[in-house]
Design a protein around this motif. Structure first.
Motif, mmCIF file in Angstrom:
data_model
loop_
_atom_site.group_PDB
_atom_site.id
_atom_site.type_symbol
_atom_site.label_atom_id
_atom_site.label_comp_id
_atom_site.label_asym_id
_atom_site.label_seq_id
_atom_site.Cartn_x
_atom_site.Cartn_y
_atom_site.Cartn_z
ATOM 1 N N PHE A 48 -4.345 -2.525 -10.980
ATOM 2 C CA PHE A 48 -5.752 -2.150 -10.835
ATOM 3 C C PHE A 48 -5.933 -1.318 -9.565
ATOM 4 C CE2 PHE A 48 -5.753 -6.046 -13.336
ATOM 5 C CZ PHE A 48 -6.577 -5.693 -14.400
ATOM 6 N N ASN A 49 -6.968 -0.493 -9.579
ATOM 7 C CA ASN A 49 -7.296 0.312 -8.411
ATOM 8 C C ASN A 49 -8.273 -0.371 -7.475
ATOM 9 O OD1 ASN A 49 -7.166 2.537 -10.930
ATOM 10 N ND2 ASN A 49 -5.876 2.976 -9.157
ATOM 11 N N LEU A 50 -9.023 -1.350 -8.014
ATOM 12 C CA LEU A 50 -10.052 -2.023 -7.210
ATOM 13 C C LEU A 50 -10.429 -3.328 -7.897
ATOM 14 C CD1 LEU A 50 -13.073 -0.401 -5.470
ATOM 15 C CD2 LEU A 50 -13.544 -2.203 -7.100
ATOM 16 N N VAL A 51 -10.873 -4.311 -7.103
ATOM 17 C CA VAL A 51 -11.293 -5.612 -7.642
ATOM 18 C C VAL A 51 -12.686 -5.949 -7.126
ATOM 19 C CG1 VAL A 51 -10.820 -8.085 -7.726
ATOM 20 C CG2 VAL A 51 -8.924 -6.453 -7.780
ATOM 21 N N PHE A 52 -13.590 -6.335 -8.063
ATOM 22 C CA PHE A 52 -14.853 -6.959 -7.692
ATOM 23 C C PHE A 52 -14.663 -8.462 -7.822
ATOM 24 C CE2 PHE A 52 -16.864 -2.843 -8.908
ATOM 25 C CZ PHE A 52 -17.525 -2.624 -7.706
ATOM 26 N N LEU A 53 -15.099 -9.209 -6.815
ATOM 27 C CA LEU A 53 -14.803 -10.631 -6.764
ATOM 28 C C LEU A 53 -16.052 -11.415 -6.362
ATOM 29 C CD1 LEU A 53 -12.270 -12.424 -7.075
ATOM 30 C CD2 LEU A 53 -11.894 -12.184 -4.628
ATOM 31 N N ASP A 54 -16.494 -12.306 -7.287
ATOM 32 C CA ASP A 54 -17.617 -13.187 -6.955
ATOM 33 C C ASP A 54 -17.126 -14.263 -5.993
ATOM 34 O OD1 ASP A 54 -20.135 -14.402 -7.018
ATOM 35 O OD2 ASP A 54 -19.531 -15.725 -8.662
ATOM 36 N N GLU A 71 -1.786 -11.259 -1.301
ATOM 37 C CA GLU A 71 -0.350 -11.549 -1.306
ATOM 38 C C GLU A 71 0.356 -10.755 -2.398
ATOM 39 O OE1 GLU A 71 0.189 -15.738 -1.694
ATOM 40 O OE2 GLU A 71 -0.862 -16.219 0.172
ATOM 41 N N ILE A 72 -0.343 -10.555 -3.524
ATOM 42 C CA ILE A 72 0.235 -9.801 -4.645
ATOM 43 C C ILE A 72 0.242 -8.308 -4.339
ATOM 44 C CG2 ILE A 72 -0.041 -9.208 -7.090
ATOM 45 C CD1 ILE A 72 -1.427 -11.979 -7.409
ATOM 46 N N ASP A 73 -0.890 -7.806 -3.848
ATOM 47 C CA ASP A 73 -1.031 -6.378 -3.540
ATOM 48 C C ASP A 73 -1.854 -6.224 -2.268
ATOM 49 O OD1 ASP A 73 -1.398 -3.687 -3.380
ATOM 50 O OD2 ASP A 73 -2.110 -3.408 -5.434
ATOM 51 N N PRO A 74 -1.189 -6.124 -1.105
ATOM 52 C CA PRO A 74 -1.924 -6.072 0.166
ATOM 53 C C PRO A 74 -2.850 -4.869 0.295
ATOM 54 C CG PRO A 74 0.424 -6.467 0.518
ATOM 55 C CD PRO A 74 0.265 -6.085 -0.917
ATOM 56 N N ASN A 75 -2.614 -3.814 -0.474
ATOM 57 C CA ASN A 75 -3.371 -2.579 -0.274
ATOM 58 C C ASN A 75 -4.532 -2.394 -1.236
ATOM 59 O OD1 ASN A 75 -1.595 -1.660 1.816
ATOM 60 N ND2 ASN A 75 -0.102 -1.142 0.236
ATOM 61 N N MET A 90 -19.096 -14.250 5.401
ATOM 62 C CA MET A 90 -18.945 -12.811 5.639
ATOM 63 C C MET A 90 -17.836 -12.541 6.662
ATOM 64 S SD MET A 90 -21.910 -10.086 6.795
ATOM 65 C CE MET A 90 -23.063 -10.797 5.628
ATOM 66 N N THR A 91 -17.811 -13.345 7.740
ATOM 67 C CA THR A 91 -16.794 -13.174 8.770
ATOM 68 C C THR A 91 -15.397 -13.433 8.226
ATOM 69 O OG1 THR A 91 -18.366 -13.815 10.500
ATOM 70 C CG2 THR A 91 -16.019 -13.948 11.048
ATOM 71 N N ASP A 92 -15.267 -14.505 7.413
ATOM 72 C CA ASP A 92 -13.966 -14.800 6.808
ATOM 73 C C ASP A 92 -13.508 -13.661 5.905
ATOM 74 O OD1 ASP A 92 -13.756 -17.199 8.080
ATOM 75 O OD2 ASP A 92 -14.445 -18.413 6.385
ATOM 76 N N ALA A 93 -14.443 -13.129 5.126
ATOM 77 C CA ALA A 93 -14.104 -12.052 4.198
ATOM 78 C C ALA A 93 -13.644 -10.809 4.958
ATOM 79 C CB ALA A 93 -15.303 -11.723 3.314
ATOM 80 N N ILE A 94 -14.357 -10.477 6.024
ATOM 81 C CA ILE A 94 -13.982 -9.317 6.830
ATOM 82 C C ILE A 94 -12.622 -9.542 7.487
ATOM 83 C CG2 ILE A 94 -14.574 -7.965 8.872
ATOM 84 C CD1 ILE A 94 -17.542 -8.458 8.130
ATOM 85 N N GLY A 95 -12.389 -10.779 7.960
ATOM 86 C CA GLY A 95 -11.112 -11.109 8.586
ATOM 87 C C GLY A 95 -9.948 -10.986 7.633
ATOM 88 N N LYS A 96 -10.216 -11.175 6.349
ATOM 89 C CA LYS A 96 -9.159 -11.037 5.334
ATOM 90 C C LYS A 96 -9.128 -9.637 4.740
ATOM 91 C CE LYS A 96 -9.183 -15.956 4.331
ATOM 92 N NZ LYS A 96 -9.631 -17.034 3.429
#
Length: 514
Positions: A48-54, A71-75, A90-96
Protein backbone atom coordinates in the motif's frame (compact mmCIF):
# COMPACT_ATOMS: atom_id res chain seq x y z
CA UNK A 1 -0.98 8.09 -14.17
CA UNK A 2 0.12 5.94 -11.25
CA UNK A 3 -2.78 4.45 -9.27
CA UNK A 4 -2.21 4.71 -5.53
CA UNK A 5 -3.44 1.95 -3.20
CA UNK A 6 -4.79 3.03 0.18
CA UNK A 7 -5.70 0.82 3.14
CA UNK A 8 -8.45 2.15 5.43
CA UNK A 9 -8.96 0.46 8.82
CA UNK A 10 -12.05 1.47 10.84
CA UNK A 11 -14.56 -0.63 12.78
CA UNK A 12 -17.30 1.66 11.38
CA UNK A 13 -16.04 1.55 7.81
CA UNK A 14 -19.54 1.18 6.36
CA UNK A 15 -20.44 4.62 7.69
CA UNK A 16 -17.47 5.98 5.73
CA UNK A 17 -18.60 4.46 2.42
CA UNK A 18 -19.35 7.91 0.86
CA UNK A 19 -15.75 8.95 1.60
CA UNK A 20 -14.45 5.75 0.03
CA UNK A 21 -16.54 6.30 -3.11
CA UNK A 22 -15.33 9.91 -3.30
CA UNK A 23 -11.69 8.78 -3.25
CA UNK A 24 -12.33 6.03 -5.79
CA UNK A 25 -13.81 8.62 -8.12
CA UNK A 26 -10.56 10.56 -7.70
CA UNK A 27 -8.66 7.56 -9.02
CA UNK A 28 -7.46 5.88 -5.80
CA UNK A 29 -7.81 2.18 -5.08
CA UNK A 30 -9.24 1.77 -1.56
CA UNK A 31 -9.03 -1.44 0.46
CA UNK A 32 -11.18 -1.43 3.61
CA UNK A 33 -10.88 -3.53 6.79
CA UNK A 34 -12.70 -3.47 10.15
CA UNK A 35 -9.89 -4.04 12.65
CA UNK A 36 -6.27 -3.47 13.44
CA UNK A 37 -5.45 -7.16 13.03
CA UNK A 38 -7.01 -7.22 9.58
CA UNK A 39 -4.95 -4.15 8.70
CA UNK A 40 -1.75 -5.96 9.76
CA UNK A 41 -2.67 -9.05 7.75
CA UNK A 42 -3.21 -6.88 4.65
CA UNK A 43 0.09 -5.05 5.13
CA UNK A 44 1.94 -8.35 5.35
CA UNK A 45 0.39 -9.67 2.14
CA UNK A 46 -0.03 -6.57 -0.02
CA UNK A 47 1.70 -3.32 -0.86
CA UNK A 48 0.00 0.00 0.00
CA UNK A 49 1.02 3.61 -0.53
CA UNK A 50 -0.81 4.96 2.52
CA UNK A 51 -2.88 3.78 5.50
CA UNK A 52 -5.85 5.45 7.20
CA UNK A 53 -6.14 4.14 10.75
CA UNK A 54 -8.96 4.64 13.26
CA UNK A 55 -7.54 5.03 16.75
CA UNK A 56 -10.47 3.52 18.69
CA UNK A 57 -11.07 -0.03 17.40
CA UNK A 58 -11.88 -3.24 19.31
CA UNK A 59 -8.91 -5.55 19.74
CA UNK A 60 -5.74 -3.78 18.68
CA UNK A 61 -5.99 -0.01 19.15
CA UNK A 62 -4.93 2.37 16.44
CA UNK A 63 -1.66 3.17 18.25
CA UNK A 64 -0.87 -0.52 18.72
CA UNK A 65 -1.64 -1.19 15.08
CA UNK A 66 0.50 1.78 14.06
CA UNK A 67 3.54 0.37 15.87
CA UNK A 68 3.19 -3.02 14.19
CA UNK A 69 2.60 -1.52 10.73
CA UNK A 70 5.82 0.48 11.12
CA UNK A 71 7.66 -2.75 11.92
CA UNK A 72 6.41 -4.18 8.61
CA UNK A 73 7.03 -1.04 6.55
CA UNK A 74 8.81 1.81 8.38
CA UNK A 75 8.34 4.22 5.47
CA UNK A 76 4.63 3.90 4.78
CA UNK A 77 2.68 7.07 5.72
CA UNK A 78 -0.06 6.36 8.29
CA UNK A 79 -2.83 8.87 8.95
CA UNK A 80 -4.60 8.53 12.30
CA UNK A 81 -8.31 9.32 12.46
CA UNK A 82 -9.94 9.55 15.89
CA UNK A 83 -12.90 11.00 17.76
CA UNK A 84 -10.62 11.87 20.66
CA UNK A 85 -8.84 15.18 21.07
CA UNK A 86 -6.77 13.74 23.92
CA UNK A 87 -3.35 15.38 23.84
CA UNK A 88 -1.62 12.24 25.10
CA UNK A 89 -2.90 10.16 22.19
CA UNK A 90 -1.84 12.86 19.76
CA UNK A 91 1.64 13.04 21.33
CA UNK A 92 2.05 9.26 21.18
CA UNK A 93 0.98 9.22 17.55
CA UNK A 94 3.42 11.97 16.62
CA UNK A 95 6.19 10.20 18.55
CA UNK A 96 5.57 7.09 16.45
CA UNK A 97 6.00 9.16 13.31
CA UNK A 98 2.39 9.48 12.28
CA UNK A 99 2.03 11.19 8.90
CA UNK A 100 -1.08 13.17 9.87
CA UNK A 101 -3.73 13.33 12.58
CA UNK A 102 -7.42 14.01 11.81
CA UNK A 103 -10.33 14.48 14.24
CA UNK A 104 -13.75 12.97 13.42
CA UNK A 105 -16.03 13.88 11.87
CA UNK A 106 -13.91 14.31 8.78
CA UNK A 107 -15.12 15.53 5.41
CA UNK A 108 -13.95 14.27 2.02
CA UNK A 109 -11.82 17.33 1.30
CA UNK A 110 -9.92 16.89 4.56
CA UNK A 111 -9.16 13.32 3.57
CA UNK A 112 -8.12 14.34 0.06
CA UNK A 113 -5.92 17.14 1.39
CA UNK A 114 -4.09 14.75 3.70
CA UNK A 115 -3.55 12.29 0.84
CA UNK A 116 -2.13 15.01 -1.38
CA UNK A 117 0.18 16.18 1.38
CA UNK A 118 1.59 12.69 1.82
CA UNK A 119 1.46 11.14 -1.64
CA UNK A 120 1.58 14.05 -4.05
CA UNK A 121 3.66 16.65 -2.22
CA UNK A 122 6.77 16.19 -4.37
CA UNK A 123 4.76 16.33 -7.59
CA UNK A 124 2.85 19.42 -6.46
CA UNK A 125 6.02 21.18 -5.26
CA UNK A 126 7.85 20.20 -8.45
CA UNK A 127 5.07 21.58 -10.64
CA UNK A 128 4.88 24.80 -8.62
CA UNK A 129 8.68 25.17 -8.83
CA UNK A 130 8.52 24.54 -12.57
CA UNK A 131 5.92 27.23 -13.06
CA UNK A 132 7.74 29.62 -10.74
CA UNK A 133 11.00 29.32 -12.63
CA UNK A 134 9.25 29.57 -15.99
CA UNK A 135 7.81 32.90 -14.87
CA UNK A 136 11.21 34.07 -13.57
CA UNK A 137 13.30 32.80 -16.48
CA UNK A 138 12.79 35.78 -18.77
CA UNK A 139 13.06 38.25 -15.88
CA UNK A 140 16.42 36.81 -14.84
CA UNK A 141 17.57 36.83 -18.45
CA UNK A 142 16.72 40.52 -18.71
CA UNK A 143 18.49 41.21 -15.40
CA UNK A 144 21.62 39.49 -16.69
CA UNK A 145 21.61 41.76 -19.73
CA UNK A 146 20.83 44.89 -17.72
CA UNK A 147 23.15 44.45 -14.72
CA UNK A 148 25.74 47.24 -14.62
CA UNK A 149 26.48 47.43 -10.89
CA UNK A 150 27.71 45.15 -8.12
CA UNK A 151 24.34 45.35 -6.37
CA UNK A 152 22.50 44.27 -9.51
CA UNK A 153 24.85 41.34 -9.98
CA UNK A 154 24.39 40.17 -6.41
CA UNK A 155 20.62 40.09 -6.99
CA UNK A 156 21.10 38.04 -10.16
CA UNK A 157 23.39 35.60 -8.36
CA UNK A 158 21.00 35.21 -5.41
CA UNK A 159 18.16 34.37 -7.80
CA UNK A 160 20.26 31.87 -9.71
CA UNK A 161 21.32 30.12 -6.49
CA UNK A 162 17.73 30.08 -5.21
CA UNK A 163 16.30 28.54 -8.36
CA UNK A 164 19.17 26.10 -8.82
CA UNK A 165 18.58 24.76 -5.31
CA UNK A 166 14.79 24.70 -5.74
CA UNK A 167 15.00 22.82 -9.04
CA UNK A 168 17.63 20.44 -7.66
CA UNK A 169 15.49 19.63 -4.61
CA UNK A 170 12.60 18.54 -6.83
CA UNK A 171 14.79 16.89 -9.51
CA UNK A 172 13.10 19.18 -11.98
CA UNK A 173 13.78 18.80 -15.71
CA UNK A 174 14.41 22.55 -15.95
CA UNK A 175 17.61 22.17 -13.94
CA UNK A 176 19.59 22.06 -17.19
CA UNK A 177 18.04 25.39 -18.12
CA UNK A 178 19.19 27.11 -14.93
CA UNK A 179 22.69 25.68 -15.44
CA UNK A 180 22.73 27.20 -18.93
CA UNK A 181 21.41 30.49 -17.57
CA UNK A 182 24.14 30.56 -14.92
CA UNK A 183 26.71 30.01 -17.66
CA UNK A 184 25.25 32.95 -19.58
CA UNK A 185 25.31 35.06 -16.41
CA UNK A 186 28.96 34.18 -15.84
CA UNK A 187 29.91 35.22 -19.36
CA UNK A 188 28.30 38.61 -18.81
CA UNK A 189 29.75 38.94 -15.30
CA UNK A 190 33.25 38.31 -16.62
CA UNK A 191 32.79 41.18 -19.08
CA UNK A 192 31.55 43.35 -16.21
CA UNK A 193 34.68 42.56 -14.15
CA UNK A 194 37.08 43.10 -17.07
CA UNK A 195 35.51 46.49 -17.73
CA UNK A 196 35.53 47.72 -14.12
CA UNK A 197 38.21 45.92 -12.13
CA UNK A 198 41.07 48.40 -12.66
CA UNK A 199 38.88 51.34 -11.65
CA UNK A 200 37.72 49.50 -8.52
CA UNK A 201 41.31 49.02 -7.40
CA UNK A 202 42.37 52.53 -8.34
CA UNK A 203 39.38 54.34 -6.78
CA UNK A 204 38.63 53.01 -3.27
CA UNK A 205 35.87 55.58 -2.72
CA UNK A 206 33.81 54.40 -5.70
CA UNK A 207 33.76 50.65 -5.65
CA UNK A 208 31.93 47.72 -4.05
CA UNK A 209 33.26 46.48 -0.75
CA UNK A 210 36.22 44.28 -1.69
CA UNK A 211 38.51 42.05 0.36
CA UNK A 212 40.77 44.73 1.93
CA UNK A 213 37.72 46.83 2.87
CA UNK A 214 36.01 44.21 5.05
CA UNK A 215 37.54 44.98 8.44
CA UNK A 216 37.56 48.74 7.94
CA UNK A 217 33.97 49.02 6.70
CA UNK A 218 32.18 45.99 8.13
CA UNK A 219 34.01 44.78 11.25
CA UNK A 220 35.60 47.77 12.97
CA UNK A 221 32.31 49.75 13.09
CA UNK A 222 30.69 46.85 14.97
CA UNK A 223 33.54 46.70 17.46
CA UNK A 224 33.51 50.49 17.88
CA UNK A 225 29.81 50.16 18.68
CA UNK A 226 30.66 47.94 21.65
CA UNK A 227 29.83 44.58 20.06
CA UNK A 228 31.73 41.45 21.02
CA UNK A 229 32.39 39.62 17.81
CA UNK A 230 33.54 36.31 16.42
CA UNK A 231 34.83 36.68 12.85
CA UNK A 232 34.57 33.20 11.33
CA UNK A 233 36.03 32.68 7.88
CA UNK A 234 35.30 29.38 6.13
CA UNK A 235 37.74 29.02 3.26
CA UNK A 236 36.22 28.33 -0.18
CA UNK A 237 32.65 28.92 1.05
CA UNK A 238 30.12 29.86 -1.63
CA UNK A 239 26.70 31.45 -1.42
CA UNK A 240 24.93 28.17 -2.21
CA UNK A 241 26.85 26.42 0.56
CA UNK A 242 25.70 29.09 2.99
CA UNK A 243 22.12 28.50 1.79
CA UNK A 244 22.62 24.77 2.40
CA UNK A 245 23.43 25.21 6.13
CA UNK A 246 21.33 28.29 6.94
CA UNK A 247 18.40 26.34 8.41
CA UNK A 248 20.68 24.53 10.89
CA UNK A 249 21.71 27.88 12.39
CA UNK A 250 18.23 29.42 12.35
CA UNK A 251 17.15 28.05 15.78
CA UNK A 252 19.97 29.97 17.49
CA UNK A 253 20.49 33.09 15.36
CA UNK A 254 18.85 35.79 13.29
CA UNK A 255 20.66 36.74 10.10
CA UNK A 256 21.68 39.90 8.29
CA UNK A 257 22.76 38.69 4.86
CA UNK A 258 25.10 40.79 2.76
CA UNK A 259 27.72 40.20 0.07
CA UNK A 260 31.10 41.53 -0.94
CA UNK A 261 33.53 41.13 -3.86
CA UNK A 262 36.75 39.12 -3.68
CA UNK A 263 39.89 40.58 -5.21
CA UNK A 264 41.84 38.75 -7.91
CA UNK A 265 43.36 36.24 -7.82
CA UNK A 266 40.52 34.52 -5.95
CA UNK A 267 43.10 32.47 -4.07
CA UNK A 268 43.91 32.25 -0.38
CA UNK A 269 47.37 33.80 -0.64
CA UNK A 270 45.90 36.99 -2.09
CA UNK A 271 42.29 37.33 -1.02
CA UNK A 272 42.59 36.19 2.59
CA UNK A 273 45.77 38.11 3.28
CA UNK A 274 44.08 41.19 1.82
CA UNK A 275 41.17 40.77 4.25
CA UNK A 276 43.35 40.44 7.32
CA UNK A 277 45.85 43.14 6.33
CA UNK A 278 43.24 45.59 5.03
CA UNK A 279 45.57 46.12 2.07
CA UNK A 280 46.00 44.96 -1.49
CA UNK A 281 48.74 42.33 -1.93
CA UNK A 282 51.14 44.84 -3.50
CA UNK A 283 50.76 47.11 -0.45
CA UNK A 284 51.36 44.17 1.90
CA UNK A 285 54.57 43.23 0.06
CA UNK A 286 55.78 46.84 0.24
CA UNK A 287 54.73 47.72 3.80
CA UNK A 288 55.31 44.33 5.44
CA UNK A 289 57.81 42.48 3.24
CA UNK A 290 58.55 40.04 6.05
CA UNK A 291 54.88 39.00 6.11
CA UNK A 292 54.41 38.50 2.37
CA UNK A 293 55.51 35.29 0.67
CA UNK A 294 56.06 35.31 -3.09
CA UNK A 295 54.56 32.69 -5.42
CA UNK A 296 57.94 31.14 -6.21
CA UNK A 297 58.86 30.58 -2.55
CA UNK A 298 58.15 27.23 -0.90
CA UNK A 299 57.06 28.74 2.42
CA UNK A 300 53.36 28.57 3.33
CA UNK A 301 51.47 31.56 1.98
CA UNK A 302 49.17 32.13 4.97
CA UNK A 303 51.36 31.71 8.02
CA UNK A 304 51.24 35.36 9.12
CA UNK A 305 47.52 36.03 9.31
CA UNK A 306 47.49 36.90 13.02
CA UNK A 307 50.35 39.36 12.48
CA UNK A 308 48.53 40.98 9.56
CA UNK A 309 45.39 41.39 11.69
CA UNK A 310 47.42 43.00 14.47
CA UNK A 311 49.13 45.27 11.93
CA UNK A 312 45.76 46.42 10.59
CA UNK A 313 44.42 47.08 14.09
CA UNK A 314 47.55 49.10 14.91
CA UNK A 315 47.41 50.99 11.62
CA UNK A 316 43.89 52.21 12.41
CA UNK A 317 44.97 52.98 15.99
CA UNK A 318 42.45 50.60 17.53
CA UNK A 319 42.91 48.94 20.90
CA UNK A 320 40.83 45.81 20.41
CA UNK A 321 41.84 42.68 22.23
CA UNK A 322 41.70 39.79 19.81
CA UNK A 323 42.55 36.13 19.34
CA UNK A 324 43.30 34.11 16.21
CA UNK A 325 42.69 30.40 15.66
CA UNK A 326 42.93 28.27 12.53
CA UNK A 327 40.90 25.05 12.46
CA UNK A 328 42.32 22.57 9.97
CA UNK A 329 41.52 19.27 11.72
CA UNK A 330 38.51 17.94 13.60
CA UNK A 331 40.72 17.43 16.66
CA UNK A 332 41.67 21.11 16.70
CA UNK A 333 38.01 22.07 16.29
CA UNK A 334 37.10 19.99 19.34
CA UNK A 335 39.98 21.49 21.33
CA UNK A 336 38.89 25.01 20.41
CA UNK A 337 35.35 24.22 21.53
CA UNK A 338 36.60 23.00 24.90
CA UNK A 339 38.61 26.19 25.43
CA UNK A 340 36.08 28.60 23.96
CA UNK A 341 35.19 30.23 27.27
CA UNK A 342 38.77 31.46 27.61
CA UNK A 343 38.12 33.76 24.64
CA UNK A 344 35.23 35.47 26.38
CA UNK A 345 37.19 38.57 27.37
CA UNK A 346 38.27 39.43 23.83
CA UNK A 347 36.37 41.97 21.76
CA UNK A 348 37.32 40.15 18.56
CA UNK A 349 37.97 36.46 18.01
CA UNK A 350 39.04 35.41 14.53
CA UNK A 351 38.58 31.78 13.51
CA UNK A 352 39.66 30.40 10.13
CA UNK A 353 38.11 27.08 9.14
CA UNK A 354 39.77 25.20 6.31
CA UNK A 355 37.44 22.23 5.81
CA UNK A 356 35.64 23.31 2.64
CA UNK A 357 38.94 24.18 0.97
CA UNK A 358 40.28 20.75 1.90
CA UNK A 359 37.10 19.16 0.56
CA UNK A 360 37.57 20.98 -2.74
CA UNK A 361 41.17 19.79 -3.08
CA UNK A 362 40.30 16.27 -1.91
CA UNK A 363 37.62 16.09 -4.57
CA UNK A 364 40.29 16.82 -7.17
CA UNK A 365 42.79 14.29 -5.81
CA UNK A 366 40.54 11.47 -4.56
CA UNK A 367 38.35 9.34 -6.81
CA UNK A 368 36.15 8.41 -3.86
CA UNK A 369 35.46 12.06 -2.98
CA UNK A 370 34.81 12.80 -6.66
CA UNK A 371 32.10 10.16 -6.63
CA UNK A 372 30.62 11.45 -3.38
CA UNK A 373 30.56 15.00 -4.75
CA UNK A 374 29.76 14.22 -8.36
CA UNK A 375 27.89 17.48 -8.99
CA UNK A 376 26.99 20.81 -7.43
CA UNK A 377 24.11 19.38 -5.39
CA UNK A 378 26.29 16.60 -3.96
CA UNK A 379 29.05 19.13 -3.19
CA UNK A 380 26.54 21.19 -1.20
CA UNK A 381 25.29 18.04 0.51
CA UNK A 382 28.80 17.12 1.66
CA UNK A 383 29.23 20.63 3.06
CA UNK A 384 25.94 20.32 4.93
CA UNK A 385 26.83 16.88 6.28
CA UNK A 386 30.24 18.14 7.45
CA UNK A 387 28.69 21.12 9.21
CA UNK A 388 25.97 19.05 10.87
CA UNK A 389 28.32 16.42 12.28
CA UNK A 390 31.45 18.44 12.99
CA UNK A 391 32.44 20.36 16.10
CA UNK A 392 31.88 23.57 14.11
CA UNK A 393 28.11 23.26 14.50
CA UNK A 394 28.57 23.01 18.28
CA UNK A 395 30.97 25.95 18.11
CA UNK A 396 28.23 28.19 16.71
CA UNK A 397 25.77 27.07 19.40
CA UNK A 398 28.29 27.74 22.13
CA UNK A 399 29.04 31.21 20.79
CA UNK A 400 25.31 31.96 20.74
CA UNK A 401 25.13 30.96 24.43
CA UNK A 402 28.04 33.30 25.14
CA UNK A 403 25.99 36.16 23.67
CA UNK A 404 28.53 37.05 20.99
CA UNK A 405 27.57 38.13 17.50
CA UNK A 406 29.21 36.29 14.61
CA UNK A 407 30.38 37.52 11.25
CA UNK A 408 30.50 34.54 8.89
CA UNK A 409 32.23 34.96 5.55
CA UNK A 410 34.88 33.54 3.24
CA UNK A 411 37.91 34.69 1.29
CA UNK A 412 36.89 33.28 -2.10
CA UNK A 413 34.54 30.79 -3.71
CA UNK A 414 35.11 28.03 -6.21
CA UNK A 415 33.81 26.99 -9.62
CA UNK A 416 33.43 23.64 -11.34
CA UNK A 417 35.69 23.89 -14.37
CA UNK A 418 34.87 22.42 -17.78
CA UNK A 419 37.12 23.84 -20.51
CA UNK A 420 40.91 23.65 -20.75
CA UNK A 421 42.88 26.55 -22.25
CA UNK A 422 46.45 26.02 -23.40
CA UNK A 423 49.07 28.17 -21.75
CA UNK A 424 52.85 28.10 -21.98
CA UNK A 425 55.05 29.34 -19.16
CA UNK A 426 58.55 28.91 -17.79
CA UNK A 427 59.53 26.91 -14.70
CA UNK A 428 58.87 29.86 -12.39
CA UNK A 429 55.20 30.05 -13.41
CA UNK A 430 52.78 29.18 -10.57
CA UNK A 431 50.74 25.97 -10.58
CA UNK A 432 47.21 27.32 -9.96
CA UNK A 433 44.76 26.25 -12.68
CA UNK A 434 42.67 29.45 -12.67
CA UNK A 435 45.38 32.10 -12.78
CA UNK A 436 48.98 32.33 -13.89
CA UNK A 437 51.71 34.81 -13.06
CA UNK A 438 54.97 34.81 -14.96
CA UNK A 439 57.23 36.68 -17.35
CA UNK A 440 57.08 34.42 -20.40
CA UNK A 441 53.43 33.45 -20.68
CA UNK A 442 51.95 32.48 -24.03
CA UNK A 443 48.14 32.20 -24.30
CA UNK A 444 45.06 33.29 -26.24
CA UNK A 445 44.54 36.82 -24.88
CA UNK A 446 40.95 36.88 -26.16
CA UNK A 447 39.95 34.11 -23.75
CA UNK A 448 41.43 35.46 -20.51
CA UNK A 449 41.49 38.56 -18.34
CA UNK A 450 45.09 39.75 -18.48
CA UNK A 451 47.02 42.35 -16.58
CA UNK A 452 50.32 43.41 -18.11
CA UNK A 453 50.73 45.96 -15.33
CA UNK A 454 50.16 44.07 -12.03
CA UNK A 455 50.63 47.19 -9.93
CA UNK A 456 47.56 48.66 -11.63
CA UNK A 457 45.41 45.99 -9.98
CA UNK A 458 47.27 45.98 -6.67
CA UNK A 459 49.42 42.89 -7.25
CA UNK A 460 53.17 42.41 -6.75
CA UNK A 461 55.44 41.48 -9.65
CA UNK A 462 57.93 38.66 -9.04
CA UNK A 463 59.87 40.05 -12.03
CA UNK A 464 59.86 43.34 -13.93
CA UNK A 465 58.15 41.73 -16.91
CA UNK A 466 55.66 39.61 -14.93
CA UNK A 467 52.01 39.65 -15.89
CA UNK A 468 48.90 37.94 -14.57
CA UNK A 469 46.23 36.11 -16.52
CA UNK A 470 42.93 34.91 -15.09
CA UNK A 471 40.67 32.18 -16.42
CA UNK A 472 37.07 33.20 -17.06
CA UNK A 473 33.86 31.37 -16.27
CA UNK A 474 34.40 27.57 -16.46
CA UNK A 475 37.85 27.64 -18.10
CA UNK A 476 41.12 26.40 -16.61
CA UNK A 477 44.72 26.48 -17.76
CA UNK A 478 46.65 23.44 -18.96
CA UNK A 479 50.16 23.13 -20.39
CA UNK A 480 50.65 21.57 -23.84
CA UNK A 481 52.78 18.80 -22.31
CA UNK A 482 50.39 15.99 -21.35
CA UNK A 483 47.54 18.31 -22.32
CA UNK A 484 44.96 15.55 -22.85
CA UNK A 485 45.79 13.85 -19.56
CA UNK A 486 45.49 17.03 -17.50
CA UNK A 487 42.36 18.10 -19.34
CA UNK A 488 40.71 14.80 -18.48
CA UNK A 489 42.00 14.82 -14.90
CA UNK A 490 40.87 18.35 -13.98
CA UNK A 491 37.63 18.69 -15.95
CA UNK A 492 34.66 18.83 -13.54
CA UNK A 493 36.85 19.59 -10.51
CA UNK A 494 36.23 22.62 -8.29
CA UNK A 495 38.92 25.27 -8.66
CA UNK A 496 39.50 28.90 -7.67
CA UNK A 497 41.72 31.81 -8.59
CA UNK A 498 39.90 33.20 -11.61
CA UNK A 499 36.88 35.28 -12.56
CA UNK A 500 33.35 33.98 -11.97
CA UNK A 501 30.32 34.85 -9.90
CA UNK A 502 30.91 31.77 -7.73
CA UNK A 503 34.48 32.80 -6.89
CA UNK A 504 34.01 36.57 -6.53
CA UNK A 505 30.50 37.26 -5.15
CA UNK A 506 30.76 36.13 -1.54
CA UNK A 507 28.43 35.86 1.46
CA UNK A 508 28.98 38.17 4.41
CA UNK A 509 26.53 37.13 7.13
CA UNK A 510 26.01 38.73 10.53
CA UNK A 511 24.50 36.25 13.00
CA UNK A 512 22.89 37.56 16.17
CA UNK A 513 21.96 35.17 18.99
CA UNK A 514 18.23 34.82 19.64
Amino acid sequence: MKKYRILWADDEIELLRPHVLFLEEKGYEIVTVNSGQDALDCCKEERFNLVFLDENMPGLTGLQTLSKIKEIDPNIPVIMITKSEDEGIMTDAIGKKIADYLIKPVNPNQILSSIKKNLHKNDIVSEATLEGYREEFNKIGMQIGDSYSFEEWTEVYKKLVFWEMELTATQNPLLELIVAQKLDANNSFCKFVKKNYVSWIQDPDNRPIISPDLFKKKVFPKLDNGEKLFFILIDNFRLDQWAAIRDMLAPDFTFEEDMYLSILPTATQYSRNAIFAGLMPLQISQMYPNLWVEEIEDEGKNLNEDLLIQAQIDRFRKNYSFSYNKVHTSAYGSKLLQNLNTLGNNQLNVIVINFVDMLSHARTDSQMIRELAANEAAYRSLTRSWFKHSSISDLFKHIANMGYNIVLTTDHGTIRVKNALKVIGDKATNTNLRYKVGKNLDYDYKKVYESRNPAQIGLPSPNLSSKYIFALNEDFFAYPNNYNYYTSYYTDTFQHGGVSIEEMLLPFITLKPK
